[in-house]
Design an enzyme around this catalytic site. Sequence first.
Site, PDB file in Angstrom:
ATOM      1  N   ASP A 127      41.985  51.695  -3.893  1.00 38.14           N
ATOM      2  CA  ASP A 127      41.649  50.440  -3.191  1.00 38.14           C
ATOM      3  C   ASP A 127      40.323  50.689  -2.490  1.00 38.14           C
ATOM      4  OD1 ASP A 127      41.801  48.045  -1.280  1.00 38.14           O
ATOM      5  OD2 ASP A 127      43.765  47.868  -2.225  1.00 38.14           O
TER       6      ASP A 127
ATOM      7  N   PHE B  95      36.978  48.113  -7.662  1.00 35.73           N
ATOM      8  CA  PHE B  95      37.449  47.895  -9.040  1.00 35.73           C
ATOM      9  C   PHE B  95      36.479  47.051  -9.866  1.00 35.73           C
ATOM     10  CE2 PHE B  95      40.840  45.087  -6.767  1.00 35.73           C
ATOM     11  CZ  PHE B  95      39.987  44.002  -6.614  1.00 35.73           C
TER      12      PHE B  95
ATOM     13  N   HIS C 158      45.234  37.318  -9.262  1.00 34.39           N
ATOM     14  CA  HIS C 158      45.354  35.956  -8.705  1.00 34.39           C
ATOM     15  C   HIS C 158      44.361  35.714  -7.552  1.00 34.39           C
ATOM     16  CE1 HIS C 158      48.672  36.591  -5.346  1.00 34.39           C
ATOM     17  NE2 HIS C 158      47.636  37.349  -5.146  1.00 34.39           N
TER      18      HIS C 158
HETATM   19  C1  LIG Z   1      46.360  40.583  -2.352  1.00 36.98           C
HETATM   20  S1  LIG Z   1      46.031  42.246  -1.944  1.00 36.98           S
HETATM   21  C2  LIG Z   1      47.272  43.079  -2.916  1.00 36.98           C
HETATM   22  C3  LIG Z   1      47.544  44.474  -2.454  1.00 36.98           C
HETATM   23  C4  LIG Z   1      48.665  45.192  -3.201  1.00 36.98           C
HETATM   24  N1  LIG Z   1      48.387  45.318  -4.621  1.00 36.98           N
HETATM   25  C5  LIG Z   1      49.960  44.462  -2.977  1.00 36.98           C
HETATM   26  O1  LIG Z   1      50.407  43.744  -3.861  1.00 36.98           O
HETATM   27  O2  LIG Z   1      50.507  44.597  -1.863  1.00 36.98           O
HETATM   28  C6  LIG Z   1      44.516  42.579  -2.839  1.00 36.98           C
HETATM   29  C7  LIG Z   1      44.030  43.990  -2.688  1.00 36.98           C
HETATM   30  O3  LIG Z   1      42.809  44.110  -3.420  1.00 36.98           O
HETATM   31  C8  LIG Z   1      41.969  44.989  -2.695  1.00 36.98           C
HETATM   32  N2  LIG Z   1      40.575  44.799  -3.104  1.00 36.98           N
HETATM   33  C9  LIG Z   1      39.771  43.724  -2.877  1.00 36.98           C
HETATM   34  N3  LIG Z   1      38.552  43.929  -3.397  1.00 36.98           N
HETATM   35  C10 LIG Z   1      38.566  45.178  -3.948  1.00 36.98           C
HETATM   36  C11 LIG Z   1      37.611  45.957  -4.656  1.00 36.98           C
HETATM   37  N4  LIG Z   1      36.379  45.470  -4.904  1.00 36.98           N
HETATM   38  N5  LIG Z   1      37.977  47.170  -5.115  1.00 36.98           N
HETATM   39  C12 LIG Z   1      39.231  47.652  -4.886  1.00 36.98           C
HETATM   40  N6  LIG Z   1      40.198  46.957  -4.230  1.00 36.98           N
HETATM   41  C13 LIG Z   1      39.858  45.725  -3.762  1.00 36.98           C
HETATM   42  C14 LIG Z   1      42.226  44.591  -1.266  1.00 36.98           C
HETATM   43  O4  LIG Z   1      41.773  45.571  -0.354  1.00 36.98           O
HETATM   44  C15 LIG Z   1      43.725  44.395  -1.257  1.00 36.98           C
HETATM   45  O5  LIG Z   1      44.401  45.561  -0.922  1.00 36.98           O
END
Ligand SMILES: C[S@@+](CC[C@H](N)C(=O)[O-])C[C@H]1O[C@@H](n2cnc3c(N)ncnc32)[C@H](O)[C@@H]1O
Length: 339
Positions: free
Chosen positions: A200, A228, A246
């Site tokens: 993350d 990512f 999503h």
């Molecule tokens: C809606 S949350 C879901 C977190 C986890 N997968 C869950 O279901 O509890 C989206 C996740 O994407 C991560 N995220 C957002 N942009 C990102 C990036 N560019 N690279 C890696 N992670 C990222 C956020 O930090 C967050 O933890």
Amino acid sequence: MVQQTPALDLIRLVNGYQISQAIHVAAALGIADHLADEERTSDDLAAATGSHPRTLYRLLRALATTGVFREGQDRRFALTPMGECLRSDAPVSVAPWANLIGRPFEWNAWAHLLHSVRTGENAFRHVHGTGNFDYLSRHPEEQAIFDRAMSAISRRLAPAVLAAYDFSPFRRVVDVGGGTGALLAKILEAHPLLRGVLFDQPHVVARARSVLEAASVINRCEVVGGSFFETVPEGGDAYVLKFILHDWDDAASTAILKACRRAMRVGARLLVLERLIDSPNEGADTKFADLNMLVEPGGLERTPAEFAALFAAAGFRLTRVVPTATPLNVIEGALADAA
Ligand SMILES: C[S@@+](CC[C@H](N)C(=O)[O-])C[C@H]1O[C@@H](n2cnc3c(N)ncnc32)[C@H](O)[C@@H]1O
């Protein structure tokens, strides 16, 4: 006499925001935790939570009409089965989610849904001038509240995912955008031979250690910070993306999937954990979650066909959709050019 029920039913729906914000305030004050062991008067609760006694009473008596609390004699309040779910130590606590949704930064974005519907644009960016994840990275207190909400949801949904999908063929699972590790911890707990990689943003995974230690899986879990949109850790045989796609439109989602594809070798599986849009008039939770995605991160919930198209655009084929006992599905993919 004029039939009033449709109008009254509609008015209750229109006023639903009042209930959301009232539950948010009860969660923010930790009212349910103070009622965990015994009934208490609203004055007692006001003293325990540093609230204005008369006004807290007004909040609690209103919530008692919704079934979240029960009001007895002499302004005494108790938890109902729903109220139990607002306890922070409840097995499936809804408190972190209630705590998040009423925060002004989230709430204000919903006040601009009309802008989104008129333009197709993300309301959060319209209000705050930046994207949701960028905003969180600049507001550590809100980031912590957001991460706790995501973790609570993951802990609630993980048993159903583990019951529906067999992780035992895998040796190394990469959780892409895995937050502070709540889901990965549950997967590793259930599969003692499995190793994990939590991936993350650096400031998010920086707070994962305590989650992984509490589950006693830290020794089997690598923690990697990055984006990512650039690279994803290599060498996994399963790549989990829960509630990631999503958050993003099709172009950004395709870029994330392509980064996963570059990291994956033949035989590896892509496991996208998402809700699916149901047939007309069905699936309220997912269709409102879709509006929440429009307003907050700027993404969307999708149909199975839309996922299949997204997978194809990034070089995957959709191999199967495994439903769980919750609205979450495991949408499985494999490299399109692999057997
Ligand atoms: C809606 S949350 C879901 C977190 C986890 N997968 C869950 O279901 O509890 C989206 C996740 O994407 C991560 N995220 C957002 N942009 C990102 C990036 N560019 N690279 C890696 N992670 C990222 C956020 O930090 C967050 O933890």
